[in-house]
Design a protein around this motif. Structure first.
Motif, PDB file in Angstrom:
ATOM      1  N   LEU A  74       2.614  -7.760  -4.273  1.00 60.88           N
ATOM      2  CA  LEU A  74       1.636  -6.680  -4.150  1.00 60.88           C
ATOM      3  C   LEU A  74       0.883  -6.776  -2.823  1.00 60.88           C
ATOM      4  O   LEU A  74       0.693  -5.772  -2.125  1.00 60.88           O
ATOM      5  CB  LEU A  74       0.650  -6.728  -5.315  1.00 60.88           C
ATOM      6  CG  LEU A  74       1.198  -6.317  -6.682  1.00 60.88           C
ATOM      7  CD1 LEU A  74       0.243  -6.739  -7.796  1.00 60.88           C
ATOM      8  CD2 LEU A  74       1.439  -4.805  -6.746  1.00 60.88           C
ATOM      9  N   LEU A  75       0.471  -7.978  -2.469  1.00 63.15           N
ATOM     10  CA  LEU A  75      -0.245  -8.179  -1.209  1.00 63.15           C
ATOM     11  C   LEU A  75       0.647  -7.877  -0.013  1.00 63.15           C
ATOM     12  O   LEU A  75       0.170  -7.448   1.045  1.00 63.15           O
ATOM     13  CB  LEU A  75      -0.765  -9.620  -1.119  1.00 63.15           C
ATOM     14  CG  LEU A  75      -1.806 -10.037  -2.158  1.00 63.15           C
ATOM     15  CD1 LEU A  75      -2.127 -11.520  -2.025  1.00 63.15           C
ATOM     16  CD2 LEU A  75      -3.075  -9.201  -2.030  1.00 63.15           C
ATOM     17  N   ASN A  76       1.941  -8.094  -0.193  1.00 66.12           N
ATOM     18  CA  ASN A  76       2.915  -7.883   0.865  1.00 66.12           C
ATOM     19  C   ASN A  76       3.366  -6.420   0.960  1.00 66.12           C
ATOM     20  O   ASN A  76       4.069  -6.029   1.887  1.00 66.12           O
ATOM     21  CB  ASN A  76       4.136  -8.767   0.597  1.00 66.12           C
ATOM     22  CG  ASN A  76       5.049  -8.894   1.790  1.00 66.12           C
ATOM     23  OD1 ASN A  76       4.600  -8.950   2.922  1.00 66.12           O
ATOM     24  ND2 ASN A  76       6.342  -8.924   1.539  1.00 66.12           N
ATOM     25  N   GLY A  77       2.982  -5.620  -0.014  1.00 71.88           N
ATOM     26  CA  GLY A  77       3.370  -4.216  -0.010  1.00 71.88           C
ATOM     27  C   GLY A  77       4.768  -3.947  -0.512  1.00 71.88           C
ATOM     28  O   GLY A  77       5.255  -2.825  -0.422  1.00 71.88           O
ATOM     29  N   GLN A  78       5.418  -4.965  -1.058  1.00 73.78           N
ATOM     30  CA  GLN A  78       6.753  -4.749  -1.618  1.00 73.78           C
ATOM     31  C   GLN A  78       6.670  -4.116  -3.007  1.00 73.78           C
ATOM     32  O   GLN A  78       7.611  -3.456  -3.446  1.00 73.78           O
ATOM     33  CB  GLN A  78       7.530  -6.063  -1.676  1.00 73.78           C
ATOM     34  CG  GLN A  78       7.936  -6.578  -0.301  1.00 73.78           C
ATOM     35  CD  GLN A  78       8.755  -7.844  -0.366  1.00 73.78           C
ATOM     36  OE1 GLN A  78       8.402  -8.781  -1.078  1.00 73.78           O
ATOM     37  NE2 GLN A  78       9.841  -7.878   0.364  1.00 73.78           N
ATOM     38  N   LEU A  79       5.561  -4.354  -3.688  1.00 75.96           N
ATOM     39  CA  LEU A  79       5.285  -3.707  -4.962  1.00 75.96           C
ATOM     40  C   LEU A  79       3.964  -2.944  -4.825  1.00 75.96           C
ATOM     41  O   LEU A  79       3.082  -3.347  -4.057  1.00 75.96           O
ATOM     42  CB  LEU A  79       5.155  -4.740  -6.092  1.00 75.96           C
ATOM     43  CG  LEU A  79       6.394  -5.575  -6.432  1.00 75.96           C
ATOM     44  CD1 LEU A  79       6.040  -6.614  -7.486  1.00 75.96           C
ATOM     45  CD2 LEU A  79       7.544  -4.696  -6.897  1.00 75.96           C
ATOM     46  N   THR A  97       6.768   4.137   2.295  1.00 78.68           N
ATOM     47  CA  THR A  97       7.589   2.925   2.331  1.00 78.68           C
ATOM     48  C   THR A  97       7.843   2.475   3.760  1.00 78.68           C
ATOM     49  O   THR A  97       7.703   1.284   4.081  1.00 78.68           O
ATOM     50  CB  THR A  97       8.935   3.164   1.613  1.00 78.68           C
ATOM     51  OG1 THR A  97       8.677   3.501   0.244  1.00 78.68           O
ATOM     52  CG2 THR A  97       9.806   1.921   1.660  1.00 78.68           C
ATOM     53  N   SER A  98       8.204   3.394   4.643  1.00 79.73           N
ATOM     54  CA  SER A  98       8.469   3.012   6.034  1.00 79.73           C
ATOM     55  C   SER A  98       7.197   2.533   6.726  1.00 79.73           C
ATOM     56  O   SER A  98       7.235   1.585   7.520  1.00 79.73           O
ATOM     57  CB  SER A  98       9.080   4.184   6.806  1.00 79.73           C
ATOM     58  OG  SER A  98       8.195   5.292   6.839  1.00 79.73           O
ATOM     59  N   GLU A  99       6.064   3.144   6.408  1.00 75.38           N
ATOM     60  CA  GLU A  99       4.801   2.690   6.991  1.00 75.38           C
ATOM     61  C   GLU A  99       4.441   1.297   6.501  1.00 75.38           C
ATOM     62  O   GLU A  99       3.933   0.473   7.278  1.00 75.38           O
ATOM     63  CB  GLU A  99       3.694   3.681   6.656  1.00 75.38           C
ATOM     64  CG  GLU A  99       3.794   4.996   7.420  1.00 75.38           C
ATOM     65  CD  GLU A  99       2.810   6.036   6.926  1.00 75.38           C
ATOM     66  OE1 GLU A  99       2.500   6.950   7.703  1.00 75.38           O
ATOM     67  OE2 GLU A  99       2.363   5.948   5.753  1.00 75.38           O
ATOM     68  N   ARG A 100       4.682   1.028   5.217  1.00 73.63           N
ATOM     69  CA  ARG A 100       4.417  -0.324   4.711  1.00 73.63           C
ATOM     70  C   ARG A 100       5.335  -1.345   5.384  1.00 73.63           C
ATOM     71  O   ARG A 100       4.908  -2.467   5.696  1.00 73.63           O
ATOM     72  CB  ARG A 100       4.593  -0.379   3.195  1.00 73.63           C
ATOM     73  CG  ARG A 100       3.499   0.318   2.426  1.00 73.63           C
ATOM     74  CD  ARG A 100       3.448  -0.125   0.968  1.00 73.63           C
ATOM     75  NE  ARG A 100       4.710   0.047   0.280  1.00 73.63           N
ATOM     76  CZ  ARG A 100       5.099   1.173  -0.317  1.00 73.63           C
ATOM     77  NH1 ARG A 100       4.300   2.240  -0.279  1.00 73.63           N
ATOM     78  NH2 ARG A 100       6.251   1.244  -0.942  1.00 73.63           N
TER      79      ARG A 100
END
Length: 255
Positions: A74-79, A97-100
């Motif tokens: 979650l912290l990594n933006g994968q979830l 998604t691409s921005e994350r």
């Protein structure tokens, strides 16, 4: 060819600037953060409120299966969960998604239990690629990668070996070097010393702390079952305690 794949990925992050160092704001801010892998399941993550200051070094522990790796994702933006989660000044749920992916490449260094190395690239190229994605030249990236691989005690004769040919412990060292290469604002570690013997574990911690001392704005979340490492960190946080706060809050509200 591997190099053409690198060039496509590098073009994808052009024009994206890393977040500036936070001034007076928490590096991580979560409110009513929940995550479930399916609607039928109870939330794996239930965090009512959590703040981590810029430059803080946090040792995160808890029983197996309680969601520590999920929280890092979650912290990594994968979830993406529900509620509020801001990392390095960005509300991750508001990014595409691409921005994350771009934000992660420039601001977050991660070592997960699954190392996510590119199997057909060499150790050196796996590390250098992370710097190239952040805008460094190939020459600069390779020089930085060599220095970090040396710091993580990967023998030079292994630098040109494909990642898939390395042992688990060797792959782990490559992943650690890759996480450090861009001097990110946020460092996330999931059991990074689990495959190291005591001597190399202590050496790794010395390398990490030396890096953090040089980059004091870097915020670190370090997940481990090895509580002997807590002395290296500013604070120790038990994930169950964060979740318990949420459950107790719901009970109190219900009353």
């Amino acid at each position: 060819m591997p190099f053409s794949i690198k060039m496509i990925e590098i073009q994808d992050v052009q024009g994206v600037s890393p977040s500036s160092a936070l001034s007076g704001q928490p590096a991580i801010s979560a409110e009513a953060l929940r995550f479930s892998y399916s609607r039928a399941q109870q939330p794996v993550i239930n965090i009512p409120q959590w703040r981590v200051g810029a430059g803080e070094r946090v040792f995160l522990h808890g029983a197996s299966g309680m969601g520590k790796s999920t929280l890092l994702q979650l912290l990594n933006g994968q979830l993406i969960g529900t509620g509020h989660l801001s990392v390095a000044g960005e509300e991750l749920s508001q990014l595409s998604t691409s921005e994350r992916n771009r934000f992660r490449a420039l601001n977050i260094g991660t070592v997960f239990q699954q190392f996510n190395l590119i199997p057909y690239l060499s150790s050196l190229d796996n590390v250098a690629l992370a710097a190239m994605l952040a805008g460094q030249s190939r020459v600069e990236s390779t020089a930085l990668a060599r220095s970090l691989l040396n710091d993580t005690w990967l023998a030079p004769n292994l630098w040109c070996q494909r990642a898939e040919a390395l042992s688990i412990g060797q792959q782990q060292r490559v992943a650690i070097a890759r996480a450090l290469i861009n001097a990110p604002q946020i460092l996330l570690f999931d059991e990074p010393t689990s495959a190291l013997d005591e001597t190399h574990r202590n050496l790794f911690m010395q390398v990490l702390i030396r890096h953090l001392d040089r980059h004091q704005h870097t915020t670190t979340i370090f997940v481990s079952h090895d509580t002997r490492l807590t002395s290296y960190f500013d604070k120790s946080v038990c994930l169950q305690d964060l979740a318990l706060d949420f459950v107790e809050g719901e009970i109190k509200n219900a009353d």
